[in-house]
Each structure stands twice: as C-alpha cells, then as structure tokens.
Design a protein around this motif. Structure first.
Motif, mmCIF file in Angstrom:
data_model
loop_
_atom_site.group_PDB
_atom_site.id
_atom_site.type_symbol
_atom_site.label_atom_id
_atom_site.label_comp_id
_atom_site.label_asym_id
_atom_site.label_seq_id
_atom_site.Cartn_x
_atom_site.Cartn_y
_atom_site.Cartn_z
ATOM 1 N N MET A 133 3.579 9.697 -4.212
ATOM 2 C CA MET A 133 2.962 8.874 -3.168
ATOM 3 C C MET A 133 3.550 9.210 -1.798
ATOM 4 N N MET A 134 4.868 9.338 -1.754
ATOM 5 C CA MET A 134 5.513 9.659 -0.488
ATOM 6 C C MET A 134 5.138 11.053 -0.023
ATOM 7 N N ALA A 135 5.108 12.004 -0.978
ATOM 8 C CA ALA A 135 4.801 13.386 -0.617
ATOM 9 C C ALA A 135 3.406 13.501 -0.029
ATOM 10 N N ILE A 136 2.444 12.818 -0.637
ATOM 11 C CA ILE A 136 1.069 12.925 -0.143
ATOM 12 C C ILE A 136 0.939 12.260 1.230
ATOM 13 N N VAL A 137 1.729 11.226 1.474
ATOM 14 C CA VAL A 137 1.722 10.592 2.805
ATOM 15 C C VAL A 137 2.296 11.553 3.842
ATOM 16 N N MET A 138 3.407 12.209 3.481
ATOM 17 C CA MET A 138 4.063 13.099 4.441
ATOM 18 C C MET A 138 3.267 14.388 4.660
ATOM 19 N N LEU A 139 2.605 14.886 3.595
ATOM 20 C CA LEU A 139 1.836 16.130 3.720
ATOM 21 C C LEU A 139 0.516 15.926 4.458
ATOM 22 N N THR A 140 0.127 14.672 4.664
ATOM 23 C CA THR A 140 -1.117 14.382 5.394
ATOM 24 C C THR A 140 -0.827 13.512 6.618
ATOM 25 N N PHE B 223 -5.722 6.929 -2.392
ATOM 26 C CA PHE B 223 -5.524 5.780 -1.512
ATOM 27 C C PHE B 223 -4.364 6.029 -0.557
ATOM 28 N N PHE B 224 -3.247 6.544 -1.085
ATOM 29 C CA PHE B 224 -2.096 6.810 -0.225
ATOM 30 C C PHE B 224 -2.386 7.957 0.730
ATOM 31 N N LEU B 225 -3.214 8.908 0.313
ATOM 32 C CA LEU B 225 -3.597 10.002 1.198
ATOM 33 C C LEU B 225 -4.379 9.476 2.399
ATOM 34 N N ILE B 226 -5.265 8.524 2.132
ATOM 35 C CA ILE B 226 -6.141 8.010 3.188
ATOM 36 C C ILE B 226 -5.473 6.908 4.011
ATOM 37 N N PHE C 10 10.851 2.634 0.082
ATOM 38 C CA PHE C 10 9.801 2.808 -0.926
ATOM 39 C C PHE C 10 10.281 3.733 -2.039
ATOM 40 N N GLN C 11 10.987 4.793 -1.682
ATOM 41 C CA GLN C 11 11.517 5.721 -2.673
ATOM 42 C C GLN C 11 12.556 5.048 -3.558
ATOM 43 N N ALA C 12 13.427 4.249 -2.971
ATOM 44 C CA ALA C 12 14.468 3.565 -3.741
ATOM 45 C C ALA C 12 13.853 2.582 -4.735
ATOM 46 N N ALA C 13 12.846 1.842 -4.309
ATOM 47 C CA ALA C 13 12.187 0.889 -5.195
ATOM 48 C C ALA C 13 11.503 1.614 -6.358
ATOM 49 N N GLY C 14 10.835 2.718 -6.053
ATOM 50 C CA GLY C 14 10.190 3.482 -7.109
ATOM 51 C C GLY C 14 11.191 4.065 -8.090
ATOM 52 N N ILE D 182 4.392 15.463 -8.850
ATOM 53 C CA ILE D 182 3.486 14.942 -9.883
ATOM 54 C C ILE D 182 4.010 15.312 -11.267
ATOM 55 N N ASP D 183 4.567 16.513 -11.378
ATOM 56 C CA ASP D 183 5.236 16.984 -12.596
ATOM 57 C C ASP D 183 4.339 16.872 -13.832
#
Length: 210
Positions: free
Chosen positions: A130-137, A54-57, A73-77, A16-17
C-alpha cells in the motif's frame, strides 16, 4: 525509461511478494476442495487488487487529509502481520485443523473470510504494498501516464500472484498435510521476521522524520 520500469517492477514484486503468499494460501486452504481453493484465490487477488487500486487513486489524499505519516502506517501494518505470524507459529497444527474441518461444509461467507484475512490483507495487499503504490504514484513527482504505467505493472504482479495460487493446489498434493503444517510453522517464523522489520523500520522512520 526501461530502467525505471524495471525498478518499479522489482519494488512491486518485493512488496506484494507473490511467492511468499503461496505458503499463507496453503495454510488457509489446506482443508478445502480444489474448487473452493480456486474461489478463495480469485476472491483474495480480486480484493487485494481493489485495495491497491484504491490506494493508488486516493491513498495519498487520504493519508494527507488524516495527517497520518507513512511510517506510522507501516508500523501498524507490521504489528498486524506479526500477530498473524505468531498465530501460524503457535496455533493449532494444520493436520488437526483438517481433522475438525473436513467433515463440515464451507459456506460462501467462510470462503470470503478466508480470502480476506490473512491472504488478501496483509499477505498480498500488504502495508508495504500500500505504501509503495502511494509513493510510486506520488502526484507531486509523477505524471498521469507514469501512474498508469505503474498501475499496469502492479496488475501484472497480481496476475502472477493469481497464477501461483492456482498452482498451489498441485504443491499441496505433493507435500500433504504434514508438509503444509511444516511450511506453516517455518513461514510463520519468516513472516514474523519481516513483520518485526517493518514495525521497527516504521518506528525508526517516524522518530527520524519527527
């Protein structure tokens, strides 16, 4: 348990930085009044919070349903962030923008637009976040209560981000227009490096997994 919480907090802080969002915020709001800057900060953090929730859920279900691998998704971002960074480096200087904009009043739609891009996305709610919250949940690895704790840590980082953005007005009064322009160029270089790293890492991971 404590070490896991600390690890998650550090990861969320990094992606998030909050500190890194301050120069972006200054570059976007240097021509605004104090009240307008606070509105932009509230809107930006609020929008970013909704996106990350939203990404968490639903993020994991969405990406799996669309068959979109996380590296793509990471490359596009990273590409989107790189384009914004280039605009900070080669775009019109902030003092020149202020000279043009200070005589015009800003509507609510103008403030909302400034809050959404690039502050809420991709600065605060970055592709990495977004990716981190998906992976952490990840539903396959974490129980519901663990995901709730992760959500709480994410909200804590976002609150810190909001407090830093509120303090950015004080920073702006100290550095002035010239300082804001210098910060914009320097941070553009840093953002370009981060974006390029995300882009290349996404491409590398995509072909590694393939």
């Amino acid at each position: 348990m404590l070490s896991a919480l600390i690890t998650q907090f550090v990861v969320l802080w990094a992606v998030i930085d909050p500190i890194g969002s301050v120069p972006v915020y200054l570059s976007q709001t240097s021509h605004m009044s104090e009240k307008q800057r606070r509105i932009v900060a509230l809107k930006a953090v609020g929008i970013a919070t909704l996106i990350l929730l939203f990404f968490l859920i639903a993020g994991q279900f969405l990406l799996e349903a669309m068959q979109i691998p996380l590296p793509a998704f990471q490359a596009a971002g990273g590409l989107v962030l790189l384009l914004f960074a280039l605009s900070m480096i080669f775009g019109e200087s902030k003092p020149d923008q202020e000279t043009k904009l200070c005589s015009h009043s800003l509507s609510h739609s103008d403030l909302a637009e400034a809050a959404v891009y690039p502050l809420a996305v991709p600065s605060i709610a970055s592709p990495g976040a977004m990716m981190a919250i998906v992976m952490l949940t990840d539903n396959h690895r974490f129980a519901v209560m663990e995901q709730v704790v992760t959500a709480g840590l994410m909200l804590l980082v976002l609150i810190v981000t909001l407090l830093l953005l509120f303090s950015a007005g004080f920073i702006h009064r100290i550095i002035g227009r010239v300082g804001a322009s210098i910060i914009s160029r320097v941070m553009g270089l840093i953002l370009a490096a981060v974006a390029t790293s995300n882009l290349l890492q996404g491409i590398l991971d995509f072909y590694t997994l393939a």
